[in-house]
Design a protein around this motif. Structure first.
Motif, PDB file in Angstrom:
ATOM      1  N   TRP A   1      -7.327  14.360  -9.618  1.00  0.00           N
ATOM      2  CA  TRP A   1      -6.356  13.042  -9.373  1.00  0.00           C
ATOM      3  C   TRP A   1      -6.894  11.990  -9.899  1.00  0.00           C
ATOM      4  CZ3 TRP A   1      -2.242  12.722  -5.245  1.00  0.00           C
ATOM      5  CH2 TRP A   1      -2.160  13.747  -4.889  1.00  0.00           C
ATOM      6  N   ASN A   2      -6.038  11.143 -10.637  1.00  0.00           N
ATOM      7  CA  ASN A   2      -6.493   9.787 -11.287  1.00  0.00           C
ATOM      8  C   ASN A   2      -5.290   8.871 -10.740  1.00  0.00           C
ATOM      9  OD1 ASN A   2      -8.198  10.932 -13.707  1.00  0.00           O
ATOM     10  ND2 ASN A   2      -6.316  11.896 -14.402  1.00  0.00           N
ATOM     11  N   VAL A   3      -6.212   7.914 -10.171  1.00  0.00           N
ATOM     12  CA  VAL A   3      -5.374   7.386  -9.186  1.00  0.00           C
ATOM     13  C   VAL A   3      -5.737   5.752  -9.510  1.00  0.00           C
ATOM     14  CG1 VAL A   3      -4.931   6.570  -6.596  1.00  0.00           C
ATOM     15  CG2 VAL A   3      -5.701   8.872  -7.368  1.00  0.00           C
ATOM     16  N   ILE A   4      -4.766   4.896  -9.285  1.00  0.00           N
ATOM     17  CA  ILE A   4      -4.837   3.590  -9.562  1.00  0.00           C
ATOM     18  C   ILE A   4      -4.189   2.851  -7.998  1.00  0.00           C
ATOM     19  CG2 ILE A   4      -5.065   3.162 -11.920  1.00  0.00           C
ATOM     20  CD1 ILE A   4      -2.152   1.944 -11.662  1.00  0.00           C
ATOM     21  N   PHE A   5      -4.413   1.848  -7.509  1.00  0.00           N
ATOM     22  CA  PHE A   5      -3.753   0.945  -6.429  1.00  0.00           C
ATOM     23  C   PHE A   5      -3.097  -0.214  -7.113  1.00  0.00           C
ATOM     24  CE2 PHE A   5      -3.751  -2.185  -3.287  1.00  0.00           C
ATOM     25  CZ  PHE A   5      -2.794  -1.455  -2.239  1.00  0.00           C
ATOM     26  N   SER A   6      -1.898  -0.134  -6.690  1.00  0.00           N
ATOM     27  CA  SER A   6      -0.969  -1.225  -7.388  1.00  0.00           C
ATOM     28  C   SER A   6      -0.801  -2.307  -6.170  1.00  0.00           C
ATOM     29  CB  SER A   6       0.213  -0.800  -7.948  1.00  0.00           C
ATOM     30  OG  SER A   6       1.031  -2.121  -8.178  1.00  0.00           O
ATOM     31  N   PRO A   7      -1.375  -3.530  -5.952  1.00  0.00           N
ATOM     32  CA  PRO A   7      -1.154  -4.362  -4.881  1.00  0.00           C
ATOM     33  C   PRO A   7       0.303  -5.046  -4.961  1.00  0.00           C
ATOM     34  CG  PRO A   7      -3.019  -4.962  -6.033  1.00  0.00           C
ATOM     35  CD  PRO A   7      -2.377  -3.933  -7.050  1.00  0.00           C
ATOM     36  N   ASP A   8       0.916  -4.950  -6.236  1.00  0.00           N
ATOM     37  CA  ASP A   8       2.349  -5.530  -6.461  1.00  0.00           C
ATOM     38  C   ASP A   8       3.265  -4.387  -5.576  1.00  0.00           C
ATOM     39  OD1 ASP A   8       1.830  -7.761  -7.868  1.00  0.00           O
ATOM     40  OD2 ASP A   8       1.801  -6.440  -9.740  1.00  0.00           O
ATOM     41  N   HIS A   9       3.021  -2.977  -5.817  1.00  0.00           N
ATOM     42  CA  HIS A   9       3.820  -2.137  -5.227  1.00  0.00           C
ATOM     43  C   HIS A   9       3.345  -1.786  -3.834  1.00  0.00           C
ATOM     44  CE1 HIS A   9       4.544  -1.765  -9.295  1.00  0.00           C
ATOM     45  NE2 HIS A   9       5.618  -1.166  -8.976  1.00  0.00           N
ATOM     46  N   ASN A  10       2.111  -2.314  -3.349  1.00  0.00           N
ATOM     47  CA  ASN A  10       1.667  -1.863  -2.467  1.00  0.00           C
ATOM     48  C   ASN A  10       1.211  -0.273  -2.129  1.00  0.00           C
ATOM     49  OD1 ASN A  10      -0.062  -2.940  -0.029  1.00  0.00           O
ATOM     50  ND2 ASN A  10       1.618  -2.730   1.455  1.00  0.00           N
ATOM     51  N   ALA A  11       1.042   0.426  -3.282  1.00  0.00           N
ATOM     52  CA  ALA A  11       0.956   1.815  -3.102  1.00  0.00           C
ATOM     53  C   ALA A  11      -0.165   2.239  -4.254  1.00  0.00           C
ATOM     54  CB  ALA A  11       2.283   2.384  -3.401  1.00  0.00           C
TER      55      ALA A  11
ATOM     56  N   CYS B   1       3.179  13.559 -10.870  1.00  0.00           N
ATOM     57  CA  CYS B   1       2.984  12.251 -10.543  1.00  0.00           C
ATOM     58  C   CYS B   1       3.234  12.132  -9.266  1.00  0.00           C
ATOM     59  CB  CYS B   1       3.454  11.267 -11.531  1.00  0.00           C
ATOM     60  SG  CYS B   1       3.046  11.359 -13.093  1.00  0.00           S
ATOM     61  N   ALA B   2       2.966  10.979  -8.513  1.00  0.00           N
ATOM     62  CA  ALA B   2       2.979  10.568  -7.096  1.00  0.00           C
ATOM     63  C   ALA B   2       2.804   9.397  -6.859  1.00  0.00           C
ATOM     64  CB  ALA B   2       2.338  11.488  -6.014  1.00  0.00           C
ATOM     65  N   VAL B   3       3.836   8.621  -5.838  1.00  0.00           N
ATOM     66  CA  VAL B   3       3.649   7.406  -5.483  1.00  0.00           C
ATOM     67  C   VAL B   3       3.312   7.522  -4.057  1.00  0.00           C
ATOM     68  CG1 VAL B   3       4.613   4.924  -5.129  1.00  0.00           C
ATOM     69  CG2 VAL B   3       5.185   6.280  -7.207  1.00  0.00           C
ATOM     70  N   ILE B   4       2.067   7.180  -3.483  1.00  0.00           N
ATOM     71  CA  ILE B   4       1.784   7.506  -2.165  1.00  0.00           C
ATOM     72  C   ILE B   4       1.376   6.209  -1.227  1.00  0.00           C
ATOM     73  CG2 ILE B   4      -0.071   8.230  -0.635  1.00  0.00           C
ATOM     74  CD1 ILE B   4      -0.604  10.531  -2.860  1.00  0.00           C
ATOM     75  N   SER B   5       1.984   5.962  -0.340  1.00  0.00           N
ATOM     76  CA  SER B   5       1.963   4.550   0.569  1.00  0.00           C
ATOM     77  C   SER B   5       0.656   4.316   1.123  1.00  0.00           C
ATOM     78  CB  SER B   5       2.905   4.380   1.607  1.00  0.00           C
ATOM     79  OG  SER B   5       2.571   5.479   2.583  1.00  0.00           O
ATOM     80  N   LEU B   6       0.329   3.238   1.481  1.00  0.00           N
ATOM     81  CA  LEU B   6      -1.084   2.926   2.102  1.00  0.00           C
ATOM     82  C   LEU B   6      -1.402   3.749   3.035  1.00  0.00           C
ATOM     83  CD1 LEU B   6      -1.100  -1.012   2.260  1.00  0.00           C
ATOM     84  CD2 LEU B   6      -2.858   0.651   0.986  1.00  0.00           C
ATOM     85  N   ASP B   7      -0.313   4.407   4.086  1.00  0.00           N
ATOM     86  CA  ASP B   7      -0.773   5.276   5.118  1.00  0.00           C
ATOM     87  C   ASP B   7      -0.716   6.416   4.703  1.00  0.00           C
ATOM     88  OD1 ASP B   7       1.920   5.557   4.762  1.00  0.00           O
ATOM     89  OD2 ASP B   7       2.574   5.216   6.780  1.00  0.00           O
TER      90      ASP B   7
ATOM     91  N   ILE C   1      -9.123  -0.142  -2.536  1.00  0.00           N
ATOM     92  CA  ILE C   1      -8.539  -1.385  -1.949  1.00  0.00           C
ATOM     93  C   ILE C   1      -9.722  -2.251  -1.358  1.00  0.00           C
ATOM     94  CG2 ILE C   1      -7.465  -2.101   0.007  1.00  0.00           C
ATOM     95  CD1 ILE C   1      -5.854   0.554   0.092  1.00  0.00           C
ATOM     96  N   THR C   2     -10.706  -1.402  -0.910  1.00  0.00           N
ATOM     97  CA  THR C   2     -11.906  -2.306  -0.398  1.00  0.00           C
ATOM     98  C   THR C   2     -13.282  -2.765  -1.402  1.00  0.00           C
ATOM     99  OG1 THR C   2     -13.089  -0.274  -0.091  1.00  0.00           O
ATOM    100  CG2 THR C   2     -11.728  -1.339   1.819  1.00  0.00           C
ATOM    101  N   SER C   3     -12.800  -2.200  -2.576  1.00  0.00           N
ATOM    102  CA  SER C   3     -13.935  -2.619  -3.703  1.00  0.00           C
ATOM    103  C   SER C   3     -13.080  -3.311  -4.908  1.00  0.00           C
ATOM    104  CB  SER C   3     -14.742  -1.328  -4.193  1.00  0.00           C
ATOM    105  OG  SER C   3     -14.035  -0.397  -4.830  1.00  0.00           O
ATOM    106  N   ASP C   4     -13.801  -3.228  -5.966  1.00  0.00           N
ATOM    107  CA  ASP C   4     -13.418  -3.998  -7.087  1.00  0.00           C
ATOM    108  C   ASP C   4     -13.304  -3.100  -8.074  1.00  0.00           C
ATOM    109  OD1 ASP C   4     -13.405  -6.947  -6.599  1.00  0.00           O
ATOM    110  OD2 ASP C   4     -15.299  -6.626  -5.975  1.00  0.00           O
TER     111      ASP C   4
END
Length: 312
Positions: free
Chosen positions: A112-122, A35-41, A87-90
């Protein structure tokens, strides 16, 4: 604990920061997978200890590194585009695979299975190595239970090889759900995910034992029909369109969607995986241009063979 209050009313940023840290730590520690938490950049903010088992890279070495440094050059554009779409789609979640640079310069294909969390911004990622995790989860879409993009890349060449040896045909059906974005916009990602799960069940019900359904990602699906001729593919496509445009009951309300479906036939429309996938994709977009909620065969160009046929 009232999480809505914490998110909306809590005036102490340190309390929120601590809450998210504990939540993230628990998820990383308890997961049996990488598992990994990856920042926006694209920087690895945190990973669990399972990475060293597969990649040879310790947790300490991976933290602070950038994901792009570990993506095979030929896979970078596609992988980064898939992440950006969150981030750019729904789309609430996505699945993709690419070759990951491990210790010693070796590349290993990871799923990879990935979700984007706006609360964590990651980005929150769970990662499987098909070579090490030789169970069905490596080839399964975690949301719908269908086979994933990695499984499609593994299975389709075998199907074509068997058809070639037997002198038979095969069909690739590319499906894009119509109206999926509207569901997300009005009811939210949870409802969108529910719709994807229900649509997957309908597809499996229609195709039965005659083929296999895959979810490469987002609201796109692929169905592979071995030993299929043109009549069988058309009959199956018609049933799928009919079934997928029936209303769903989600969040105590009725949701209406549809499906645009493109068909490519082996060997007429291509003898290789890429050619067939591209042909099916073009046929699907011809349906989109002609009003959606229908199916069409690939006709060797941008359009389908009969203009804009009616689904009924």
């Amino acid at each position: 604990m009232d999480f809505n209050w914490l998110l909306n009313e809590c005036s102490d940023p340190h309390t929120l920061e601590r809450l998210f840290y504990v939540e993230r730590y628990a998820w990383l520690s308890l997961s049996p997978d990488m598992c990994a938490v990856i920042s926006l950049d694209g920087q690895f903010e945190d990973v669990n200890t399972h990475w060293e088992r597969t990649t040879g890279i310790t947790r300490e070495k991976l933290q602070g590194a950038y994901l792009i440094e570990h993506i095979h050059f030929d896979d970078r554009e596609r992988a980064l585009a898939d992440m950006q779409r969150l981030i750019t789609s729904d789309i609430g979640s996505t699945t993709f695979s690419f070759r990951f640079l491990c210790k010693g310069g070796k590349h290993v294909e990871l799923n990879w299975n990935v979700i984007f969390s706006p609360d964590h911004n990651a980005y929150f990622c769970t990662v499987l190595d098909p070579g090490r995790d030789a169970d069905r989860l490596a080839y399964t879409d975690v949301l719908t239970g269908l086979k994933n993009r990695l499984a499609l890349g593994k299975d389709l060449p075998d199907v074509l090889a068997q058809a070639r040896e037997a002198g038979s045909g095969a069909a690739v059906l590319f499906i894009d759900l119509d109206g999926f974005k509207a569901v997300n916009d009005t009811l939210g990602h949870k409802a969108g995910d529910t719709l994807l799960v229900r649509a997957a069940r309908r597809m499996n019900y229609v195709i039965g034992q005659q083929g296999t359904a895959y979810r490469p990602g987002g609201d796109e699906f692929v169905i592979v029909l071995p030993r299929a001729d043109r009549d069988m593919a058309a009959g199956m496509a018609g049933q799928l369109v009919e079934r997928l445009r029936a209303q769903y009951v989600i969040e105590d309300g009725r949701v209406g969607t549809g499906a645009s479906l493109g068909i490519a036939m082996f060997p007429a429309d291509g003898e290789g995986v890429e050619d067939l996938m591209e042909a099916a994709d073009k046929a699907m977009y011809s349906v989109k241009r002609c009003g959606k909620n229908n199916f069409a065969f690939f006709a060797g160009g941008e359009g389908d063979e009969s203009g804009c046929p009616q689904a009924d």
